[in-house]
Design a protein around this motif. Sequence first.
Motif, PDB file in Angstrom:
ATOM      1  N   LEU A   1       0.819  -1.207   0.000  1.00 42.42           N
ATOM      2  CA  LEU A   1       0.000   0.000   0.000  1.00 42.42           C
ATOM      3  C   LEU A   1       0.856   1.262   0.000  1.00 42.42           C
ATOM      4  N   PHE A   2       1.934   1.267   0.773  1.00 41.60           N
ATOM      5  CA  PHE A   2       2.777   2.456   0.867  1.00 41.60           C
ATOM      6  C   PHE A   2       4.129   2.144   0.238  1.00 41.60           C
ATOM      7  N   ALA A   3       4.532   3.000  -0.687  1.00 45.82           N
ATOM      8  CA  ALA A   3       5.780   2.757  -1.421  1.00 45.82           C
ATOM      9  C   ALA A   3       7.004   2.924  -0.540  1.00 45.82           C
ATOM     10  N   ASP A   4       6.936   3.807   0.464  1.00 45.51           N
ATOM     11  CA  ASP A   4       8.109   4.110   1.285  1.00 45.51           C
ATOM     12  C   ASP A   4       8.207   3.244   2.535  1.00 45.51           C
ATOM     13  N   TYR A   5       7.309   2.296   2.706  1.00 43.52           N
ATOM     14  CA  TYR A   5       7.310   1.440   3.888  1.00 43.52           C
ATOM     15  C   TYR A   5       7.727   0.023   3.506  1.00 43.52           C
ATOM     16  N   PRO A   6       8.307  -0.705   4.447  1.00 43.14           N
ATOM     17  CA  PRO A   6       8.679  -2.100   4.144  1.00 43.14           C
ATOM     18  C   PRO A   6       7.453  -2.933   3.773  1.00 43.14           C
ATOM     19  N   VAL A   7       7.653  -3.887   2.882  1.00 40.23           N
ATOM     20  CA  VAL A   7       6.576  -4.750   2.426  1.00 40.23           C
ATOM     21  C   VAL A   7       6.276  -5.797   3.506  1.00 40.23           C
ATOM     22  N   THR A   8       5.004  -5.966   3.809  1.00 36.80           N
ATOM     23  CA  THR A   8       4.588  -7.007   4.761  1.00 36.80           C
ATOM     24  C   THR A   8       4.156  -8.245   3.977  1.00 36.80           C
ATOM     25  N   PRO A   9       4.846  -9.379   4.140  1.00 37.69           N
ATOM     26  CA  PRO A   9       4.520 -10.565   3.326  1.00 37.69           C
ATOM     27  C   PRO A   9       3.398 -11.392   3.938  1.00 37.69           C
ATOM     28  N   HIS A  10       2.943 -12.380   3.179  1.00 33.95           N
ATOM     29  CA  HIS A  10       1.984 -13.408   3.620  1.00 33.95           C
ATOM     30  C   HIS A  10       0.698 -12.792   4.172  1.00 33.95           C
TER      31      HIS A  10
END
Length: 592
Positions: free
Chosen positions: A167-176
């Motif tokens: 959702l947010f480009a500047d935030y770490p990706v949350t997997p699973h």
Amino acid sequence: MMKRFRRATLSRQLAVVSCLILLVPMLLLWYTILRSQQDSAIQTRAREAQSRCIQMVTQAERAAELCNMSSQVFLNTPALVEHLNMLTVDIPLGASDLLEFYRQHVSSLEKITLSNPYLYQTRVYSNADDITEMMPILYSARRMDRMPWAQGTLVSGSWYLDFDDQLFADYPVTPHIMSLVTVITTSAQKQVGVLEVAVRMDEVLPDLFEPSQGSWSVLLDGDGGVAAGQAAVSPEELASISFQEGTARSTLEGKPVLVTQTRLKDFGCTYLQVTSLTDIYRTGLQQGVFLLVILLAAAAVMLYAVSQLTRRMLRGFYRAFDGIRAFADGDTDAMVEVTGEGEVAAFAREAGGLLDQLRQLMRDNIQREAQIQRAETRALQNQINAHFIYNVLEAIKMMAEIDEEYEIADAVTALAKLLRYSMKLESGGVMLERELDYIQNYITLMDLRFDYVISLCVDMPPELLGQKVPKISLQPIVENAVVHGAAALAADTTITVRGTLDAERGRFSIQIIDEGCGMDEAGLARLRRQIAGEEPAPAASTSGNGIGLGNVQARIRMAFGEEYGLQVDSEPGRGTTVSVTLPYMEKTEGTA
């Protein structure tokens, strides 16, 4: 060899013949023990796999139910739908209007999400791009375009499994992440937004991403492909597994495994769990070789001892041998008689010690099976956080009472009582009065499912209400009466629970009587065989809590003996009666 045997002394001939007679049953015993240990280990592993599978499926179903409930709360908020509609038609909203909307509605929806630790996020995406976003609830259409599930055709009410939150480009990706996505429409069926209720798969189904030693799990889609998780075998080997509910032995890449499968209807996929049996077979082989060496060594020692002892104490030896033979023939109470002094007496004592060890081994196996059954019951009872469930149900009850939805509040109260009873760990039995209260709460909840009324008529003598019965032993019978009796009629009906006391024989009976369609002779005979364990029961015949009539029968007999248990009588068109016979315990002074 025969010539040498004929030339040998009588004592040696007797020693050889005696050892040969002893060696055959010892080898049979070795083979029986080896197979029994291996089968017992595999059965234990299968029960553990089924327990883990039940736990994972229950967690997944709970997550699906939670997401559906959260979706309904958002979709049934008229102010939210109206606000999205105003954004779609580009009606200008002032700062005060936005602030008031946030305070009155968005903050409440945010509290619902934050108060539930199972939910990852609940997001509402407007169809409009240029809006004032109210994080973490309300977002613009541009945000939705970043989500993987929005790249293709959007199907309202569908689940999207195992993707990364972008959702947010500047935030770490949350997997699973897995999400339930629903289209938001006005009363005129105009689409004004999209609702996403998301949970983390690594929290709901941790076995998919953290496989334990010798076990791994995946989710399979309708085509047999891996929808979530990582298989430890090739796709070709995975495709060779035929779908079959339950647990079965199989072979993957030439290795023995247990395959446990169940259908997750809410997600439209199959939960597959594979457990290795290689260690069990390897351990069984090692134990078999070790035991065989011991048996052969014992036979060699016995040959020498008997050749020396038979010359003086043939009579004492045969008495000892008679005791061993009786034990080998099935008389587990057989004892080895010790007569006189010396080596024959010592041999008799050693043989008696061996029989005592075998008897103790059999008693230990019985106790271990009982402990496993109790552990399975405790695992089912402790699958969910009871404190959390009670708090949530109390909150739902308060919300219903605030809205004057007293029927919903009463249903939630009945559900809370039912869960509190079923999840409370208790040793031994429970009072019959508490079991009847549990059944009444169950009937109250079942009445919510049908358009007709199911009444519970309890005709129970007061002296039986304090009797101890196995916990959750009557509810599976009542559930069968509802499913196969009341549901088949589809009309107002009554289920009768009647108790009778036979004080002279020290027992009492409880009859559960329904007014359903009954069974013919063939169906009744088949049900009786299933209860007796002579025929496997189909998956559909088990009750909702996983405890079928055969299990109830086994629990009663394990607790009270073979003379107690279930008896089923039925006639076509006249309903079915299930009688439960239990021992009657008279109360004495000082007992509750």
